[in-house]
Design an enzyme around this catalytic site. Structure first.
Site, PDB file in Angstrom:
ATOM      1  N   LYS A  39       0.839  -1.201   0.000  1.00  0.00           N
ATOM      2  CA  LYS A  39       0.000   0.000   0.000  1.00  0.00           C
ATOM      3  C   LYS A  39       0.871   1.247   0.000  1.00  0.00           C
ATOM      4  O   LYS A  39       1.890   1.311   0.702  1.00  0.00           O
ATOM      5  CB  LYS A  39      -0.898  -0.018   1.234  1.00  0.00           C
ATOM      6  CG  LYS A  39      -1.905   1.132   1.317  1.00  0.00           C
ATOM      7  CD  LYS A  39      -2.729   0.995   2.585  1.00  0.00           C
ATOM      8  CE  LYS A  39      -3.761   2.095   2.731  1.00  0.00           C
ATOM      9  NZ  LYS A  39      -4.556   1.942   3.974  1.00  0.00           N
ATOM     10  N   SER A  48      -9.288   1.916   3.608  1.00  0.00           N
ATOM     11  CA  SER A  48      -8.443   2.676   2.704  1.00  0.00           C
ATOM     12  C   SER A  48      -7.448   1.813   1.920  1.00  0.00           C
ATOM     13  O   SER A  48      -6.737   2.324   1.055  1.00  0.00           O
ATOM     14  CB  SER A  48      -7.677   3.746   3.493  1.00  0.00           C
ATOM     15  OG  SER A  48      -6.804   3.162   4.446  1.00  0.00           O
ATOM     16  N   SER A  87      -9.349  -0.323   7.804  1.00  0.00           N
ATOM     17  CA  SER A  87      -8.875  -0.126   6.434  1.00  0.00           C
ATOM     18  C   SER A  87      -8.292  -1.343   5.731  1.00  0.00           C
ATOM     19  O   SER A  87      -8.069  -1.299   4.527  1.00  0.00           O
ATOM     20  CB  SER A  87      -7.844   1.006   6.391  1.00  0.00           C
ATOM     21  OG  SER A  87      -8.464   2.232   6.631  1.00  0.00           O
TER      22      SER A  87
END
Length: 463
Positions: free
Chosen positions: A80, A156, A180
């Protein structure tokens, strides 16, 4: 021919060991899949094909000699774009982060993956600074659902979830400050674990403080356990990291759930309106746990909705992460982030400490709850994936993403391990997740129970 993009990390490693295929073949297949899905799904900030293939060739030579570098040698993985990865900018979904610079340091989890020979496919998308439960940003645009591009992948860590779901690497590193990794994993039909806070070290420290965890996003619990054996190791750069894990997470997977005391809370005592199709799928999965020998009791934890305290902590973090920006740069931010950072900047130290008091009391109550119950089971989310590009579902009446994630963010406040397991689909064919929560430091129980559910699905002929 075996579709290498459909294999788990454990299966890939078995193939490398037997010579059935090589890390180069697996990496090339994952890269081709990443390039294929990118135009429609938008899971990647960047795909690092040449460095990935170079690492895969090195791995293939090690396997040829019978000398793999570590537990994940040659396995494709994504990172990420909130986590540092040497040789690639970490832009955090923001136009305000300069791309230039050395970028010569790995985050602790990335460094561990590198040491164990993992092959980095690229960086995955995030909302700006990871601030919300869906994945779109001023920098990279909208990340879309792997089954229906009109819907959101969640966030996220939405890019990571979509990549795993669509075969662009079996492993992904995500972060979780309020759900997330669990939110997008639930939407996209994969597994994700938010470990006990500090089990996976984090550096640089998150502006959102000790709400933020690093965790694996994978095809199943066995892959996540293997990944935890690699990344769940102390790093001196994180002052709040835990000491070494008491044992291998992989070795403890097959303990099953027989005799475990499981509390099933379908709606937090009626506080959460769960979509009926979601509730029905989760209830059937809970019945499977009981069928596997767990002692299941419908019981709600003693918690009132801590959303106001969470907002104080979260919005303060948003103010902190954007504090360096002048007025001219603030206009470049996601409008929702700009709104919450303005709210966060108005809180006093006493407001913040009052929220910490709520958090500590919530942790105490959950600690007492786990004196009686080994595991808490809830839906991961009360809904399935909704329209892409929106923070909240149309017509929901919610103001912020926390309105539709009531089962996830409380356990960032308490720092407990929590995982989401895909357990079925709703009437539209969209994935539904079941959340497993254990007491702090009992990540092993969460992984064991999740693995038992996966094994039960296989035995029953499920996916």
């Amino acid at each position: 021919m075996t579709d290498l993009t459909g294999l788990t990390a454990v299966q890939l490693l078995d193939g490398y060991r037997t010579g059935a295929f090589s890390p180069v073949e697996a990496t090339r297949a994952a890269l081709e899949r990443a390039e294929l899905i990118q135009p429609e799904v938008n899971a990647f900030v960047r795909i690092t094909a040449e460095p990935a293939l170079a690492r895969a060739r090195e791995s293939a030579e090690r396997w040829r000699r019978g000398e793999p570098a570590g537990l994940l040698d040659g396995v494709p993985v994504t990172v990420k774009d909130l986590l540092l990865m040497r040789g690639a900018p970490t832009l955090k979904g923001s136009r305000t982060v300069p791309e230039g610079g050395a970028w010569d340091e790995d985050a602790p989890s990335v460094a561990r993956l590198r040491a164990h020979g993992a092959v980095f496919l690229g960086k995955t998308t995030t909302p700006e600074f990871g601030w919300k439960g869906v994945t779109d940003s001023p920098l990279t645009g909208v990340t879309r659902h792997p089954l229906d591009p009109a819907r959101t992948a969640g966030g996220s860590s939405g890019g990571a979830a979509a990549a795993v779901a669509l075969g662009a690497g079996p492993l992904a590193l995500g972060t979780d400050g309020g759900g997330s990794v669990r939110i997008p994993a639930s939407f996209c039909g994969i597994f994700a674990l938010k470990p006990t806070y500090g089990r996976v070290p984090l550096y640089p420290a998150s502006a959102f403080g000790t709400l933020s965890h690093v965790g694996p996003m994978t095809r199943d619990a066995a892959d996540a356990a293997l990944m935890m054996d690699v990344i769940g190791v102390p790093d001196s750069r994180d002052w709040s990291a835990l000491g070494p894990a008491p044992g291998s997470f992989s070795d403890g997977l097959d303990g099953g759930v027989r005799g475990l005391r499981v509390a099933y809370s379908p709606s937090f005592g009626g506080q959460v309106a769960v979509r009926p199709a979601v509730a029905a799928v989760v209830r059937r999965a809970v019945e499977r746990l009981a069928g596997l020998g767990a002692h299941v009791e419908e019981r709600d934890p003693d918690l009132s909705d801590p959303v106001d305290a969470f907002h104080t902590l979260w919005f303060s973090g948003a103010a902190r992460v954007t504090q360096r920006l002048g007025a001219g740069r603030l206009v470049e931010l996601d409008p929702g982030l700009r709104e919450i950072r303005a709210l966060g900047a108005r809180y006093s130290a006493l407001d913040y400490l009052a929220a910490v008091d709520v958090r500590m009391d919530l942790g105490r109550r959950m600690g007492r709850f786990h004196d009686t119950f080994d595991l808490l089971v809830t839906p991961t989310l009360p809904i399935t994936a909704f329209e892409a590009g929106a923070e909240v579902p149309k017509g929901s009446g919610h103001r912020r993403w926390t309105g539709w994630t009531p089962f996830t963010y409380p356990f960032n406040m308490t720092q407990q391990p929590a995982a989401t397991v895909p357990v079925g689909t709703d009437g539209d064919g969209l994935p539904v997740g079941l959340q497993l929560v254990a007491a702090r430091h009992r990540d092993d129980l969460v992984l064991r129970a999740a693995h038992a559910l996966y094994q039960g699905q296989v035995t029953a002929g499920g996916s």
